[in-house]
Design an enzyme around this catalytic site. Sequence first.
Site, short mmCIF file in Angstrom:
data_model
loop_
_atom_site.label_atom_id
_atom_site.label_comp_id
_atom_site.label_asym_id
_atom_site.label_seq_id
_atom_site.Cartn_x
_atom_site.Cartn_y
_atom_site.Cartn_z
N GLU A 177 1.79 -0.63 14.04
CA GLU A 177 0.65 0.01 13.70
C GLU A 177 -0.57 0.15 13.77
O GLU A 177 -1.13 -0.53 14.61
CB GLU A 177 0.76 -0.92 11.87
N TYR A 192 -5.95 -3.05 12.91
CA TYR A 192 -6.71 -1.99 12.76
C TYR A 192 -8.24 -2.12 13.28
O TYR A 192 -9.18 -1.89 12.34
CB TYR A 192 -7.12 -2.23 11.02
N LYS A 212 -3.99 7.90 6.63
CA LYS A 212 -4.44 7.56 7.65
C LYS A 212 -3.32 8.69 9.12
O LYS A 212 -2.26 8.47 9.95
CB LYS A 212 -3.99 6.02 8.76
N ASP A 258 0.83 -1.32 0.00
CA ASP A 258 0.39 -0.19 0.17
C ASP A 258 1.25 1.31 -0.23
O ASP A 258 0.54 1.93 1.17
CB ASP A 258 -0.83 -0.33 1.30
N GLU A 313 3.69 -7.45 7.17
CA GLU A 313 2.73 -8.20 7.48
C GLU A 313 2.65 -9.20 6.17
O GLU A 313 2.36 -9.48 5.31
CB GLU A 313 1.51 -7.03 6.66
C1 GCB Z 1 -1.02 -1.93 6.75
C2 GCB Z 1 0.13 -1.93 6.18
C3 GCB Z 1 0.66 -0.58 5.73
C4 GCB Z 1 -0.69 -0.45 4.84
C5 GCB Z 1 -1.47 -0.16 6.16
C6 GCB Z 1 -2.59 0.34 5.51
O1 GCB Z 1 -1.08 -3.02 7.57
O2 GCB Z 1 1.37 -2.18 7.49
O3 GCB Z 1 1.83 -0.67 4.48
O4 GCB Z 1 -0.56 1.27 5.07
O5 GCB Z 1 -1.74 -0.81 6.55
O6 GCB Z 1 -2.97 1.66 6.05
O7 GCB Z 1 -3.15 0.25 5.49
#
Ligand code: GCB
Length: 583
Positions: free
Chosen positions: A495, A459, A560, A153, A391
């Site tokens: 994260e 998340y 984000k 991403d 990941e």
């Molecule tokens: C993750 C990834 C990161 C993404 C993020 C997202 O888990 O490691 O590279 O940018 O999520 O914002 O979805």
Amino acid sequence: MIDLSGLWQFQMDPQGEGEAQGWFRALPAPRVIPVPCSWNDLFDDARTYLGLAWYRTEVWVPAGWRGRRVYLRIGSATYAAKVWVNGTLVMEHLGGSLPFAAEITERLAWDRPNIIAIAVENEPRPDRVPPGPAPGGGGVLGVAGGFPGTTYDFFPYTGLHRQVWLCAVPDVHIDDITAVTTIEDTDGIVSVTVAAAGDYAGEGQARLGGIEVDLAFRSGAAEATLRVPAARFWSPQDPHLYPLTVTLTDNQRVTDTYTLDIGIRTVAVRGDQLLLNGQPIKLTGFGKHEDFALSGRGLNLPMWIRDYELLRWIGANSYRTSHYPYPEEVMQLADRLGVLVINEIPAVGLNFAVPEPLTQQRLAQALTELRELIARDKNHPSTLMWSVANEPVARPPNGNEPQSQPQKQEAIEAGTQFFRRLYEEAYRLDGTRPVTLVGVGGGPREWHEPFDVVCINRYYGWYALGGQLDRAAQVLARDLDELHQVYGKPIIITEFGADTLPGVHADPPEMWSEEYQVEFLRRYLDVAAQRPFMAGMHVWAFADFKTTQGVGRAGGMNLKGVFTRDRRPKMAAHFLRSRWVGA
Ligand code: GCB
């Protein structure tokens, strides 16, 4: 050293005809490009071009360099590079974020400019690290058809991303220095290992402050230990650096010398605590990206100076180099400013539901990247630990099969072998730092097994349980307690975050609003604060950044960031500052 940064000639080569036509001598229809810089945001026809392109420049070598050995060093070329000097191929390299060099003394002309040509290409191929998507795959959020297709991403910026240097060294020269520090009461102990070119068997010295010891080289190697009484130990509160000077001498005549700024400090894991200089440390900070308008992933020192200023302002003591190694200058700044770094190789987007030979190819490339990273960054006191992947998943890459498909046992087993090998190699090369793997929610737990610190991305409240922050906090708390029970190791959330449109407000908080981002982060920090085994909290992300186009990414951006892409604070930045600085 001569820095070849500036305006170079540039030409894309979609047909791959340049090499046969001798473009390494002259480009038929060049335009002008800055080096360092990504090419994507400069030219309309280059935005999503990831194929082959040529860079060319000319340079006079100073007459004073005659009799020396001259090297060409490239800070980073993303992803594959072939390099010619005056029409001769001198080196090739794979992997986009680390330096490479070759001696070019015999290729040089002294009576005319030397032609340097570099062919760079960034095709998303499956045997690379990071891997490209399988045909038809790619995209973020498990939605196929993201463009350009990637397994990760962020935007696949391409080009000569860091400086190109010419370097001259004496025939007998210092090749490498390794400085390892330990602490005995109030003394600092510095073990120095020096490698000199060839079979050097002469003498030298290592000096640190007022202390000097002799180095007796055998077969190009020497070792010494220096004791610094009542040393100032390096830490974020007092990032004191000592200049360590190594000198080669011939009858007291200095033949080569190099000075390295080192910090005296130790890093260790004891039980579920992460220790800096023997004291537990809690990381506050972010996952970052090298990303800015126009320069893309190209070295952008103004951006970095601003970012370190903002890290200090917000009370962050650390960050992760998600998802690839950052520039050398940036690591030196971290040493000087006292910022702790989780230093990551570019192993993002790995999945293990692929044929075994492909996994082996990726392993070979990941090992190369790990070796190159540790060779480059082993002496930085700011590098707190190595991260060998972000990941990884056991299922097929995004978009090829439904994600709900059960993880295949063989894929999990292949990953277990892969990560064990990376752990062993990191530990073999550097036994002084913890090694970690950054795991995805729902990913195979056993992959964390060999690692010293458990790093996880979560998340809840965004991709799952959107809009339900109280439930998200409960699920997070249960998840952390389970992980702690299984591993008994320090845990860092590397994260957690929510996409946020600056200027959008909602009370009660709703997804995408500034209030929601604040409440999301508040829940996570509160859950972590109640758990002494939590060694750190890294918000995703420091700033908004460009990614591939897709339905979950408005304007091709991951939003984000706690700061916008041009580094303005969202509400969440002020919230984090109030938690981390108490301001
Ligand atoms: C993750 C990834 C990161 C993404 C993020 C997202 O888990 O490691 O590279 O940018 O999520 O914002 O979805």
